[in-house]
Design an enzyme around this catalytic site. Structure first.
Site, mmCIF file in Angstrom:
data_model
loop_
_atom_site.group_PDB
_atom_site.id
_atom_site.type_symbol
_atom_site.label_atom_id
_atom_site.label_comp_id
_atom_site.label_asym_id
_atom_site.label_seq_id
_atom_site.Cartn_x
_atom_site.Cartn_y
_atom_site.Cartn_z
ATOM 1 C CE1 TYR A 1 35.987 -37.734 -16.373
ATOM 2 C CE2 TYR A 1 34.860 -39.823 -16.418
ATOM 3 C CZ TYR A 1 35.785 -39.229 -15.714
ATOM 4 O OH TYR A 1 35.905 -39.221 -14.420
ATOM 5 C CB SER B 1 36.337 -37.062 -6.663
ATOM 6 O OG SER B 1 35.021 -36.804 -6.544
ATOM 7 C CE LYS B 2 32.588 -41.157 -12.670
ATOM 8 N NZ LYS B 2 32.651 -42.438 -13.552
ATOM 9 N NE ARG B 3 32.020 -40.216 -4.533
ATOM 10 C CZ ARG B 3 32.306 -39.473 -3.429
ATOM 11 N NH1 ARG B 3 31.549 -38.651 -2.845
ATOM 12 N NH2 ARG B 3 33.603 -39.590 -2.783
#
Ligand code: GLU
Length: 474
Positions: free
Chosen positions: A16, A234-236
């Protein structure tokens, strides 16, 4: 080598395109266009699991969606493995690098917590299973550079450990490949995130030791992008994938406009420039990498929504219809929509009312679905609120009126308001049951335009069905 500016965007394929990477690509693109140079791509795919074409394709798609065109063929870092090996061998040859054996985790305390034994520097070891090649960082002195965004940065060599340039498995590390490829590509300006500041002294030491031709690049380390809690995106925690924003109905020009403000602002002092900036006109002229701020940039989703709304409203109706089309095409009622040739016209009639109200394109289907569904989808909370004790009497009066009234929205409005008055009802409350009957919701496009487009027969059918339900449940 000419003194032509050459910048690069050097993402690792992760499947991504991260918003931070998209901003890096944009700032590099703007810097190149501003300085009349070239914007190059390098895919840092030395982690072989990440060298898959589909992962790399995602990067091209993201850039293309944003309208960031690149010059020259992209360089795949994995294709330069032989050159990286040659560079490591040359560094071993000149004594700038050496073979080093790993030490067991438990023994690290003896070596000032290093993963290697500094004595290996002088052992003249050769290749052997498990041994990596490390760069010999000078014991004293400093490495400095004048960062275009942050000014002078200086790091003492005593604080840099001898870093690995070729792993025990033979693969070159990021430090080596990154510095070697920039030299190969003739990069003049390295514009990247501040998370890489600590890599830059190693990069400079390597470039000097490699004696690569051409001047060393200038560096500009862009500020971190943080969320509401001032934490790094962040991705999280956050939605960091650029293309998720496409799917959620953001316009690429709004993304470009908003991303450009993450660390940079026009010198006229506006924090967010809301008049749509065109990538081809004034924008690159205004952009100057040296004006980028070093303070963390807040990714404000509310502001992004606002900017997107502004860009949506700046579209012509035709453009708005075109941009909405993919969202209409994935609506559950699309087959029904397509089955009646007059629906395209109905959609065009309602869209001006929608364009003034939505912030993202993904909201469009929800504003127009009542026109194309057999029965509107009823929002039960809206129903319960709208269907007060007078609902049945009001609905039945409306049915009688609507059967007769002239069918144009301004006249419908007048007749409707006169009826409300006549019945001694509050105008807003009087509209509520009718709105829910017709659209299923309490918010949406203006009621009388909606009625006009839907047509008398269908409006009456829905009002009657609503009245029946109200009476049944009374
Ligand atoms: N590949 C690195 C990354 O994705 C960027 C390296 C650079 O810009 O020098 O973080």
């Amino acid at each position: 080598m000419t003194d032509q500016v050459r910048v690069r965007f050097a993402p690792s394929p992760t499947g991504y395109l991260h918003l931070g990477s998209a901003r890096a690509a944009l700032f590099n693109w703007l810097a190149a266009r501003h300085m009349g140079g070239s914007f190059l791509l390098r895919i840092e795919d030395t982690d072989l699991d990440r060298s898959k074409p589909e992962l790399i394709e995602v990067i091209y798609q993201g850039l293309t969606w944003l309208g960031l065109d690149w010059d020259e063929e992209p360089v795949l870092q994995s294709s330069r493995n032989a050159e990286h090996q040659i560079a490591v061998d040359a560094l071993l040859e000149s004594g700038a690098a050496y073979w080093s054996s790993p030490i067991a985790e438990g023994d690290r305390a003896q070596f000032a917590n290093k993963a290697y034994d500094p004595a290996d520097r002088d052992r003249q070891l050769g290749p052997c299973e498990g041994r990596a090649v490390r760069f010999r960082v000078p014991e004293s002195g400093t490495t400095s550079w004048n960062d275009l965004i942050r000014g002078e940065i200086s790091v003492e060599h005593a604080n840099i450990e001898d870093f690995v340039i070729r792993r025990a498995n033979g693969s070159p590390t990021f430090f080596l490949a990154n510095a070697s490829d920039d030299a190969f590509m003739g990069i003049t300006h390295v514009i990247r995130g501040e998370d890489l500041i600590n890599v830059t002294p190693k990069y400079l030491l390597l470039r000097e030791a490699m004696q690569t031709p051409g001047a060393l690049p200038k560096f500009a380390h862009m500020p971190l992008i943080v969320n509401e809690q001032r934490k790094k995106l962040s991705k999280r925690r956050d939605d960091v994938s650029l293309m998720d924003y496409k799917d959620r109905g953001f316009l690429p020009e709004a993304m470009v406009n908003y991303l450009s403000t993450l660390g940079w602002g026009p010198t006229d002092g506006q924090e967010v420039r809301l008049d749509p900036l065109s990538l081809t006109d004034g924008f690159p002229t205004m952009f100057d990498i040296a004006q980028v701020s070093s303070s963390p940039a807040f990714f404000d989703t509310k502001k992004l929504l606002f900017v997107n709304g502004e860009h949506l409203r700046a579209l012509t109706l035709e453009e708005f219809a075109d941009r909405s089309a993919p969202f209409i095409a994935t609506a559950p009622w699309f087959d029904r929509f397509e089955s009646d040739p007059e629906n395209a016209q109905r959609l065009l009639q309602i869209l001006p009312e929608v364009q003034t109200r939505v912030e993202t394109l993904s909201e469009v289907p929800g504003y127009v679905d009542f026109l194309f569904l057999e029965d509107p989808e009823i929002d039960e909370a809206a129903w319960n609120k709208a269907m007060g004790p007078d609902a049945a009497v009001w609905l039945s009066a409306c049915i009688d009126g609507i059967a007769e009234w002239e069918w144009s929205s301004p006249l419908l409005y007048e007749s409707f308001m006169a009826l409300a008055e006549q019945m001694g009802a509050n105008r807003r409350k009087f509209q509520a049951p009718v709105r829910v009957a017709i659209t299923g919701r309490s918010v949406g496009p203006p009621l009388f335009e909606s009625m006009q487009i839907l047509g008398r027969v269908e409006v009456l059918r829905r009002l009657q069905a609503t009245l029946d339900r109200v009476q049944l449940t009374a």
